[in-house]
Write a protein that holds these residues in place. Structure first.
Motif, short mmCIF file in Angstrom:
data_model
loop_
_atom_site.label_atom_id
_atom_site.label_comp_id
_atom_site.label_asym_id
_atom_site.label_seq_id
_atom_site.Cartn_x
_atom_site.Cartn_y
_atom_site.Cartn_z
N UNK A 135 0.83 -1.19 0.00
CA UNK A 135 0.00 0.00 0.00
C UNK A 135 0.87 1.25 0.00
N UNK A 136 1.90 1.24 0.83
CA UNK A 136 2.80 2.39 0.89
C UNK A 136 3.53 2.58 -0.43
N UNK A 137 3.96 1.49 -1.04
CA UNK A 137 4.66 1.58 -2.32
C UNK A 137 3.75 2.11 -3.42
N UNK A 138 2.49 1.68 -3.42
CA UNK A 138 1.55 2.15 -4.44
C UNK A 138 1.28 3.64 -4.30
N UNK A 169 -5.86 14.55 1.85
CA UNK A 169 -7.12 14.07 2.40
C UNK A 169 -7.61 12.79 1.72
N UNK A 170 -7.52 12.74 0.39
CA UNK A 170 -8.09 11.61 -0.36
C UNK A 170 -7.15 10.41 -0.45
N UNK A 171 -5.86 10.66 -0.47
CA UNK A 171 -4.91 9.57 -0.68
C UNK A 171 -4.28 9.07 0.62
N UNK A 172 -4.06 9.94 1.56
CA UNK A 172 -3.33 9.57 2.78
C UNK A 172 -4.26 9.44 3.98
N UNK A 173 -4.93 10.53 4.34
CA UNK A 173 -5.74 10.51 5.55
C UNK A 173 -6.96 9.62 5.42
N UNK A 174 -7.40 9.35 4.21
CA UNK A 174 -8.52 8.41 4.01
C UNK A 174 -8.12 7.01 4.44
N UNK A 175 -6.82 6.76 4.55
CA UNK A 175 -6.29 5.45 4.99
C UNK A 175 -5.39 5.65 6.20
N UNK A 176 -5.79 6.58 7.05
CA UNK A 176 -4.94 6.99 8.18
C UNK A 176 -4.57 5.84 9.10
N UNK A 216 -0.54 2.19 11.24
CA UNK A 216 -0.11 0.87 11.70
C UNK A 216 1.11 0.36 10.95
N UNK A 217 1.17 0.62 9.65
CA UNK A 217 2.33 0.18 8.85
C UNK A 217 3.59 0.94 9.24
N UNK A 218 3.47 2.23 9.52
CA UNK A 218 4.63 3.02 9.90
C UNK A 218 5.17 2.63 11.28
N UNK A 239 -3.19 14.94 12.25
CA UNK A 239 -3.06 13.53 11.91
C UNK A 239 -1.82 13.30 11.04
N UNK A 240 -1.59 14.20 10.11
CA UNK A 240 -0.41 14.06 9.25
C UNK A 240 0.87 14.19 10.07
N UNK A 241 0.88 15.09 11.04
CA UNK A 241 2.05 15.24 11.91
C UNK A 241 2.33 13.94 12.66
N UNK A 242 1.27 13.27 13.07
CA UNK A 242 1.44 11.99 13.76
C UNK A 242 2.13 10.97 12.85
N UNK A 243 1.73 10.94 11.58
CA UNK A 243 2.35 10.02 10.63
C UNK A 243 3.82 10.38 10.41
#
Length: 315
Positions: free
Chosen positions: A130-133, A173-180, A185-187, A218-222
């Protein structure tokens, strides 16, 4: 002869803003309203958004088609970029200019981001795949799509966020946080290797700041899962030890509310000074020197020292 209702934005605006009690028909006893063509109201905004999306404005409709084709991966033909820039200038000289950025953010970007999201097969793309895609989509988006959009909309000067910033926020919002939750969990999984393109994406996206935005927090957390210590908007992320500025500010306010802190001053003397003071006090008052000095006792000692000094000068 009466003009067609679709031939002029002003004609449509007059119909839109005519009082509802007339049922939208023409009132022969009253001249057309002098109300601004695009008044700042929720009703006007909604109607204008509909007009912008229905192909009413030929130039704007052409720009929309070009933007969608860019997101689909199509290459602009020779001279098409200059043509789109010219069309944007025409749109900015029309009555709909003040709604371009709003429509771009709320409508056009949603349609375009759906194209990118469609490239992710949620059923097959799991784990580090998922991360690679997402990273692969990001590279094409950042190196090809985003620069082209910036070039097309270069005449647009928004009082708020720029076209580039609006587009990056939509990707976030659509590509990253939609799969927050899945990405978080992967990170946190130390066995998964994070590709550099994904790291680059997070760093670029965190550079677009929205005040008090939950999405930005949320992005800062990632980001903090990969880079730490990391200075966020309200806290310092340092692995398991995070320092929250907001919590500390509340604690400081509570301390200030209780009044100024109590400060206790202590006077220290060397062994020589202490011995001489005790001797002089015993000689002057015939009493033992207490190890505990109050403020009044300290003043007495200072007066004694000054008196003895004056006596020695007189001798």
């Amino acid at each position: 002869m009466r003009r067609n209702s679709g031939s002029s934005f002003s004609d449509l605006s007059i119909n839109l803003f005519r009082s509802p009690k007339h049922g939208g028909g023409h009132n022969p006893g009253r001249r057309n309203s002098a109300m601004p063509i695009l008044q700042q109201s929720e009703f006007a905004t909604t109607k204008t958004q509909q007009l912008l999306g229905l192909g009413f404005n030929h130039e704007w409709d052409s720009v929309q088609r070009a933007v969608v084709s860019v997101f689909k991966g199509e290459t602009l033909r020779q001279g098409q970029l200059e043509e789109q820039i010219s069309l944007i200038r025409v749109v900015l000289d029309s009555d709909i200019r003040q709604f371009i950025c709003e429509y771009y953010r709320k409508n056009l970007l949603k349609k375009c981001m759906a194209i990118l999201v469609g490239r992710i097969d949620e059923s097959l793309t799991k784990g580090d795949a998922l991360l690679d895609t997402i990273a692969d989509i990001w590279v094409k988006f950042y190196t090809e799509v985003l620069p082209t959009l910036q070039a097309i909309f270069i005449p647009v000067r928004s009082p708020g966020l720029s076209i580039k910033q609006l587009t990056l926020l939509a990707f976030r919002d659509h590509m990253v946080l939609a799969r927050y939750e899945a990405i978080k969990g992967l990170l946190e999984d130390s066995t998964i290797e994070i590709v550099d393109d994904f790291k680059h994406m997070l760093l670029v996206l965190q550079g677009v700041r929205e005040p008090n935005s939950e999405g930005h927090f949320q992005l800062e957390t990632l980001v903090s899962k990969i880079f730490y210590p990391y200075l966020g908007t309200n806290k310092v992320y340092a692995g398991k030890l995070n320092y929250d500025f907001r919590t500390q500010e509340k604690e400081n306010n509570n301390v200030q509310a209780k009044g100024p802190p109590y400060i206790k001053l202590s006077t220290h003397y060397s062994t020589t000074d202490s011995t001489s003071l005790r001797a002089r006090r015993a000689k002057s008052h015939g009493s033992t020197f207490s190890s505990s000095l109050s403020a009044s006792n300290l003043e007495t000692l200072m007066e004694d020292r000054k008196r003895n000094s004056d006596d020695s000068l007189l001798k």
